[in-house]
Design an enzyme around this catalytic site. Structure first.
Site, PDB file in Angstrom:
ATOM      1  N   CYS A  51       0.833  -1.202   0.000  1.00 49.39           N
ATOM      2  CA  CYS A  51       0.000   0.000   0.000  1.00 49.39           C
ATOM      3  C   CYS A  51       0.873   1.259   0.000  1.00 49.39           C
ATOM      4  O   CYS A  51       1.845   1.344   0.753  1.00 49.39           O
ATOM      5  CB  CYS A  51      -0.918   0.002   1.214  1.00 49.39           C
ATOM      6  SG  CYS A  51      -2.041   1.427   1.247  1.00 49.39           S
ATOM      7  N   CYS A  54     -16.068  -9.970   5.801  1.00 49.10           N
ATOM      8  CA  CYS A  54     -15.489  -8.708   5.341  1.00 49.10           C
ATOM      9  C   CYS A  54     -14.230  -8.980   4.521  1.00 49.10           C
ATOM     10  O   CYS A  54     -13.381  -9.777   4.927  1.00 49.10           O
ATOM     11  CB  CYS A  54     -15.151  -7.819   6.541  1.00 49.10           C
ATOM     12  SG  CYS A  54     -14.678  -6.136   6.057  1.00 49.10           S
ATOM     13  N   CYS A  78       0.400   0.522  10.314  1.00 49.90           N
ATOM     14  CA  CYS A  78       0.002  -0.530   9.380  1.00 49.90           C
ATOM     15  C   CYS A  78       1.177  -1.311   8.799  1.00 49.90           C
ATOM     16  O   CYS A  78       2.038  -0.743   8.132  1.00 49.90           O
ATOM     17  CB  CYS A  78      -0.837   0.055   8.245  1.00 49.90           C
ATOM     18  SG  CYS A  78      -1.493  -1.235   7.166  1.00 49.90           S
ATOM     19  N   ARG A 138     -18.053  -2.948  17.947  1.00 50.33           N
ATOM     20  CA  ARG A 138     -17.228  -4.131  17.690  1.00 50.33           C
ATOM     21  C   ARG A 138     -15.942  -4.120  18.519  1.00 50.33           C
ATOM     22  O   ARG A 138     -15.164  -3.170  18.448  1.00 50.33           O
ATOM     23  CB  ARG A 138     -16.868  -4.223  16.206  1.00 50.33           C
ATOM     24  CG  ARG A 138     -18.093  -4.264  15.314  1.00 50.33           C
ATOM     25  CD  ARG A 138     -17.776  -4.656  13.879  1.00 50.33           C
ATOM     26  NE  ARG A 138     -18.963  -4.515  13.052  1.00 50.33           N
ATOM     27  CZ  ARG A 138     -19.970  -5.380  13.000  1.00 50.33           C
ATOM     28  NH1 ARG A 138     -19.922  -6.475  13.735  1.00 50.33           N
ATOM     29  NH2 ARG A 138     -21.021  -5.166  12.229  1.00 50.33           N
ATOM     30  N   CYS A 188     -19.687   1.296   8.484  1.00 51.06           N
ATOM     31  CA  CYS A 188     -18.869   0.737   9.571  1.00 51.06           C
ATOM     32  C   CYS A 188     -17.661   1.644   9.719  1.00 51.06           C
ATOM     33  O   CYS A 188     -16.838   1.746   8.801  1.00 51.06           O
ATOM     34  CB  CYS A 188     -18.450  -0.689   9.216  1.00 51.06           C
ATOM     35  SG  CYS A 188     -17.341  -1.449  10.423  1.00 51.06           S
ATOM     36  N   CYS A 204     -19.178  -7.362   3.703  1.00 51.04           N
ATOM     37  CA  CYS A 204     -18.599  -6.052   4.002  1.00 51.04           C
ATOM     38  C   CYS A 204     -17.287  -5.935   3.235  1.00 51.04           C
ATOM     39  O   CYS A 204     -16.622  -6.941   2.985  1.00 51.04           O
ATOM     40  CB  CYS A 204     -18.361  -5.939   5.507  1.00 51.04           C
ATOM     41  SG  CYS A 204     -17.499  -4.436   6.039  1.00 51.04           S
ATOM     42  N   CYS A 223       0.237   5.099   6.845  1.00 53.71           N
ATOM     43  CA  CYS A 223      -0.401   4.903   8.152  1.00 53.71           C
ATOM     44  C   CYS A 223       0.614   4.283   9.115  1.00 53.71           C
ATOM     45  O   CYS A 223       1.132   3.181   8.867  1.00 53.71           O
ATOM     46  CB  CYS A 223      -1.628   4.006   8.021  1.00 53.71           C
ATOM     47  SG  CYS A 223      -2.809   4.555   6.753  1.00 53.71           S
TER      48      CYS A 223
END
Length: 327
Positions: free
Chosen positions: A52, A96, A59, A260, A188, A128, A56
């Site tokens: 990616c 998901c 991550c 969650r 979400c 999801c 972040c």
């Protein structure tokens, strides 16, 4: 009554109550608005891992960090569908699919994801996706394919955001949530604690979520899982008391939202998870991995459910009577 006009001072007052009083208040709100013996079991699969371009700080899938995560292209349909079948057979009612993309591009990979959405939806699972930023047209295509929910976390407060991520803005996040909402897809969105933020940042993030035009149908509360090679690798573990404050405050602010208990659960004994359920959490992710980080497996969760007398929530429970799954 559902409120979207909470003031920052009101959220602050709730959050800073003595923790046992806060949990007691949240438990009462939970009992009045939810089936307290019921927890939704969700499974999250990384359908495209690593590489990616974002930065972040938490991550392991960011290309710029050396975390040992192997990059793989979009999984084959049959691999994804077999994972969805296994999840359903193990008790999951929401599946998901996560892709390590900055944003969705209108290409063959997105077309393949749309096909996966339709096929997982046909299994009777709430499907999801979390694919990064999406525009209005892409949200509409996902809806038409049968997508039930879209995850796009705020991560932290607007004020702390640039300390964690510089490759996109907070408004980018909010715009994606608006596109999801306008398409009629369940929203979400939650955040991560343990990123070096203050209590004020946590309060501000909860305030942002609770004052959106409509409450997100689902709010994941994640505890940072520090990963070697990321800038936040040395962050201390988040305590159960911090998780309880977040979950309980979220439950009071957003009474009908699924809250969650997400990342970080691997390090929590059953006793700590039970406190989180008491405080208003009513959903977990189950399965060996949460994208790329360890997570309790199905058997451990089945044992926990038996110990606590919990039962799995059914798919599509919040859909209006007579509504069709495809939108």
């Amino acid at each position: 009554m559902l409120r979207t006009d909470w003031t920052l001072d009101e959220v602050k007052a709730l959050y800073h109550q003595p923790v046992l009083e806060l949990v007691t208040q949240a438990a009462a709100v939970h009992q009045a608005n939810q089936s307290t013996g019921e927890v939704q079991v969700c499974t999250l699969l990384s359908v495209k891992t690593g590489g990616c371009p974002e930065d972040c700080s938490y991550c392991p899938q960011a290309a710029r960090y050396h975390t040992g995560v192997e990059v793989h292209a979009l999984l084959k349909d049959e691999v994804v569908l077999e994972a969805a079948r296994r999840a359903k057979d193990s008790g999951s009612t929401r599946f998901c699919m996560g892709a390590a993309w900055r944003e969705v591009r209108d290409n063959r990979d997105f077309d393949r994801v749309l096909g996966m959405v339709t096929q997982v939806n046909d299994m009777g699972l709430e499907v999801c996706c979390t694919l990064g930023m999406i525009n209005e047209y892409q949200a509409e295509r996902l809806k038409q394919a049968g997508l039930y929910a879209y995850n796009h976390n705020l991560d932290t407060s607007a004020e702390h955001y640039s300390e964690i991520i510089t490759t996109r803005t907070y408004d980018d996040r909010l715009n994606t949530l608006e596109n999801v909402r306008q398409a009629g897809i369940s929203v979400c969105s939650g955040g991560i604690i343990g990123l070096g933020e203050t209590d004020e940042d946590r309060i501000a993030m909860l305030h942002t979520l609770a004052t959106l035009p409509a409450h997100p149908e689902s709010v994941p509360v994640n505890a940072l899982v520090p990963v070697a090679g990321t800038p936040l690798a040395e962050q201390p573990r988040v305590s159960v008391w911090e998780m309880l404050r977040m979950i309980a405050t979220a439950r009071i602010l957003m009474p009908r939202t699924m809250v969650r208990l997400s990342a970080g659960r691997q390090e929590m004994p059953v006793s700590e998870q039970a406190l989180c359920f008491l405080a208003g959490a009513n959903s977990i992710f189950s399965g060996e991995k949460l994208l790329t980080t360890p997570n309790p497996d199905f058997d451990a969760d089945k044992q926990m459910f038996a110990t606590l007398g919990l039962k799995p929530r059914k798919s599509f429970k919040d859909m209006p009577q007579g509504a069709t799954v495809l939108g």
